[in-house]
Design an enzyme around this catalytic site. Structure first.
Site, PDB file in Angstrom:
ATOM      1  N   TYR A 152       3.321  10.376   9.937  1.00 57.79           N
ATOM      2  CA  TYR A 152       2.667   9.277   9.220  1.00 57.79           C
ATOM      3  C   TYR A 152       1.680   9.810   8.183  1.00 57.79           C
ATOM      4  O   TYR A 152       1.651   9.359   7.034  1.00 57.79           O
ATOM      5  CB  TYR A 152       1.949   8.393  10.240  1.00 57.79           C
ATOM      6  CG  TYR A 152       1.243   7.181   9.683  1.00 57.79           C
ATOM      7  CD1 TYR A 152       1.951   6.018   9.400  1.00 57.79           C
ATOM      8  CD2 TYR A 152      -0.134   7.183   9.478  1.00 57.79           C
ATOM      9  CE1 TYR A 152       1.304   4.890   8.909  1.00 57.79           C
ATOM     10  CE2 TYR A 152      -0.789   6.070   8.991  1.00 57.79           C
ATOM     11  CZ  TYR A 152      -0.064   4.932   8.712  1.00 57.79           C
ATOM     12  OH  TYR A 152      -0.713   3.824   8.221  1.00 57.79           O
ATOM     13  N   LYS A 206       1.855   9.354   4.141  1.00 59.48           N
ATOM     14  CA  LYS A 206       0.780   8.676   3.412  1.00 59.48           C
ATOM     15  C   LYS A 206       0.131   9.599   2.384  1.00 59.48           C
ATOM     16  O   LYS A 206      -0.278   9.149   1.305  1.00 59.48           O
ATOM     17  CB  LYS A 206      -0.257   8.146   4.396  1.00 59.48           C
ATOM     18  CG  LYS A 206       0.229   6.984   5.248  1.00 59.48           C
ATOM     19  CD  LYS A 206       0.719   5.823   4.406  1.00 59.48           C
ATOM     20  CE  LYS A 206       0.943   4.560   5.236  1.00 59.48           C
ATOM     21  NZ  LYS A 206       1.458   3.444   4.402  1.00 59.48           N
TER      22      LYS A 206
END
Length: 281
Positions: free
Chosen positions: A165, A169
């Site tokens: 993640y 990002k």
């Protein structure tokens, strides 16, 4: 008069959480909204038309205009169909908010390739594909538009158990900066929000256990509205972070650094000896 009167906005991942709040707010501000959501679980498995359809109906019931989209952001075909939904329903695309996301948290040593690939596909690849598809449509219309990406504090600072993640990002940050540079001549601004909010993706994290109503998706939506509106026509390449009532900007900062006193090539020992001066801001 609303800030988005006459505009057509696509919002991915708009079936719940931050995306839903953005869709409802954009509609109240006059936008015609494509509510995109695959309708899967928080880890990306499964699909359902119910989430996107429900939000679209909420907008219509309040007097707004909306069209649901159930396509995946993670394939070129899906991204193209999301944009086509907007063009078929409302004739154009003025705003894209890339918000779709999933989580498959696991520590680095326990994460398998499937967990990595799935999260990268939705967050980073999906943001790229939808940005490209929407930007091409904006250019075909004569230029001008707003693209709002969604990065994360995890991507800016890192977070335990979120290598996939956080990498996705952080990649969105780099994509935002580059797209802002490349699309500026087309009068398309590209900015990002970095929200800290309690949603179905984050509700089990310790920091949100006692958050109450202080870190909600409703706090984030106005930041996306600002970046999507003409109030932000002269601003591009920014990351606007939102943590409840607090807003701040993330930037990559370069220290002044230190030149080697006698010039030439640094040795590893010299780097160690002058470390404090090299990193001093």
């Amino acid at each position: 008069m609303g800030l988005l009167d006459g505009k057509v906005a696509i919002i991915t991942g708009a079936g719940g959480g931050i995306g839903r709040e953005e869709a409802l707010l954009f509609a109240r501000e006059g936008a015609k909204v494509v509510v995109n959501d695959l309708g899967g679980t928080r880890d990306g498995s499964g699909s359902s038309d119910a989430m996107a359809a429900q939000v679209a109906e909420e907008i219509k019931a309040a007097g707004g205009q909306a069209a649901p989209s159930f396509h995946s952001v993670a394939t070129p075909e899906g991204a193209a169909k999301i944009v086509k939904t907007a063009v078929d329903a409302f004739g154009r695309v003025d705003i894209l908010v890339n918000n779709a996301g999933i989580v498959r948290d696991k520590t680095l040593l326990k994460m398998d390739e499937g967990m990595w690939d799935a999260v990268i596909a939705v967050h980073l690849k999906g943001t790229f594909l939808c940005t490209q598809a929407a930007a091409k449509q904006m250019v075909a219309q004569g230029g001008g538009g707003r693209i709002v990406n969604t990065t994360s504090v995890s991507g800016m600072l890192g977070n335990f158990g979120q290598a996939n993640y956080a990498a996705a990002k952080a990649g969105i940050y780099g994509l935002t900066r580059t797209a802002a540079i490349e699309l500026q001549k087309q009068r398309i601004t590209v900015n990002a929000v970095a929200p800290i909010a309690k949603t179905r993706l984050t509700e089990d994290l310790p920091m949100f256990q006692s958050a109450g109503d202080t870190l909600t998706p409703a706090h984030v939506a106005p930041a996306a509205l600002f970046l999507a509106s003409d109030l932000c026509a002269d601003k591009t390449g920014n990351v606007l972070a939102v943590a409840g009532a607090q807003m701040y900007i993330y930037k990559v900062v370069q220290s002044p650094g230190k030149f080697k006193d006698e010039g030439g090539v640094w040795t590893a020992q010299e780097i160690a000896d002058h470390w404090d001066a090299i990193i001093k801001l």
